[in-house]
Design a protein around this motif. Sequence first.
Motif, PDB file in Angstrom:
ATOM      1  N   ASP A  58     -45.379 -32.765  -8.615  1.00 25.24           N
ATOM      2  CA  ASP A  58     -44.426 -32.348  -7.587  1.00 25.24           C
ATOM      3  C   ASP A  58     -44.136 -30.846  -7.623  1.00 25.24           C
ATOM      4  O   ASP A  58     -43.272 -30.364  -6.894  1.00 25.24           O
ATOM      5  N   ALA A  59     -44.890 -30.088  -8.455  1.00 22.74           N
ATOM      6  CA  ALA A  59     -44.813 -28.629  -8.415  1.00 22.74           C
ATOM      7  C   ALA A  59     -45.674 -28.041  -7.307  1.00 22.74           C
ATOM      8  O   ALA A  59     -45.621 -26.830  -7.052  1.00 22.74           O
ATOM      9  N   THR A  67     -42.490 -20.483  -0.948  1.00 20.41           N
ATOM     10  CA  THR A  67     -42.331 -20.772  -2.368  1.00 20.41           C
ATOM     11  C   THR A  67     -41.078 -20.069  -2.885  1.00 20.41           C
ATOM     12  O   THR A  67     -41.013 -18.835  -2.868  1.00 20.41           O
ATOM     13  N   PRO A  70     -38.606 -18.493  -8.751  1.00 22.77           N
ATOM     14  CA  PRO A  70     -37.965 -19.357  -9.754  1.00 22.77           C
ATOM     15  C   PRO A  70     -36.872 -18.633 -10.532  1.00 22.77           C
ATOM     16  O   PRO A  70     -36.865 -17.405 -10.631  1.00 22.77           O
ATOM     17  N   ASP A 134     -40.754 -25.769 -11.057  1.00 20.21           N
ATOM     18  CA  ASP A 134     -40.751 -26.194  -9.654  1.00 20.21           C
ATOM     19  C   ASP A 134     -41.505 -25.192  -8.780  1.00 20.21           C
ATOM     20  O   ASP A 134     -41.360 -23.970  -8.940  1.00 20.21           O
ATOM     21  N   HIS A 135     -42.309 -25.709  -7.846  1.00 17.00           N
ATOM     22  CA  HIS A 135     -43.005 -24.885  -6.846  1.00 17.00           C
ATOM     23  C   HIS A 135     -43.979 -23.885  -7.492  1.00 17.00           C
ATOM     24  O   HIS A 135     -44.219 -22.810  -6.939  1.00 17.00           O
ATOM     25  N   SER A 136     -44.583 -24.254  -8.620  1.00 13.88           N
ATOM     26  CA  SER A 136     -45.453 -23.324  -9.336  1.00 13.88           C
ATOM     27  C   SER A 136     -46.921 -23.442  -8.971  1.00 13.88           C
ATOM     28  O   SER A 136     -47.762 -22.752  -9.564  1.00 13.88           O
TER      29      SER A 136
END
Length: 227
Positions: A58-59, A67, A70, A134-136
């Motif tokens: 889920d990243a 994006t 972070p 997250d979101h990486s």
Amino acid sequence: MTDLVVPAPGLPTVPTGTGGRFPVRRVYCVGRNYAAHAREMGHDPDREPPFFFGKPADALVTDGADTPYPPVTARLEHEVELVVALGGGGRDVPVADALGLVWGYAVGIDLTRRDLQAEAKRLGRPWDLAKGFDHSAPVGTITPAAGVEPTSGAIVLDVDGELRQSGDLADQIWSVAETIAALSRSVGLAPGDLLFTGTPDGVGPVARGSVLRGAIDGVGVVETRIV
């Protein structure tokens, strides 16, 4: 059937060139797979077999979405990579059979909290929060493999239209088949797995507002804006 005590999480998916969506089970990444990048990170590329780390499924950031920058980092860096999408699985896969597991290829960006990674290395700690946040993992559309492995072709990344990374898939230390075979000796692979295959040199920082565009000849593109 036992009732779930919390809602079941949704399955991450990635768009494909066929119009459908590719469901993602796991995301693996191979480190230092281009000699020039290994050297820029202070390592000798001739002395180590492939090694791996992971990111949560889920990243993934898909469909050109923004994006988020972070937290707890002052140095977020880009790493453009060829991504392999597996349509088959197995353990101890021979190199000769590895490409038979491949469903397709895409372009991805392995975002890294470099300051956290440097501190983890210094202290001998895991990289999880430097790589698996997250979101990486922005990733573009998956192009069906059609039995072909992209063994050469330009791999580039621009930030705000400025070229930052430029290499060739031919410069990979370990081929796609060799990388799949090596990983399968440690874990069981399965349909839905993604494998980020390493980045050329030129990695560097991005800021809020930066627009990233990665591209690989014959594979596709990935685009995202850091917000």
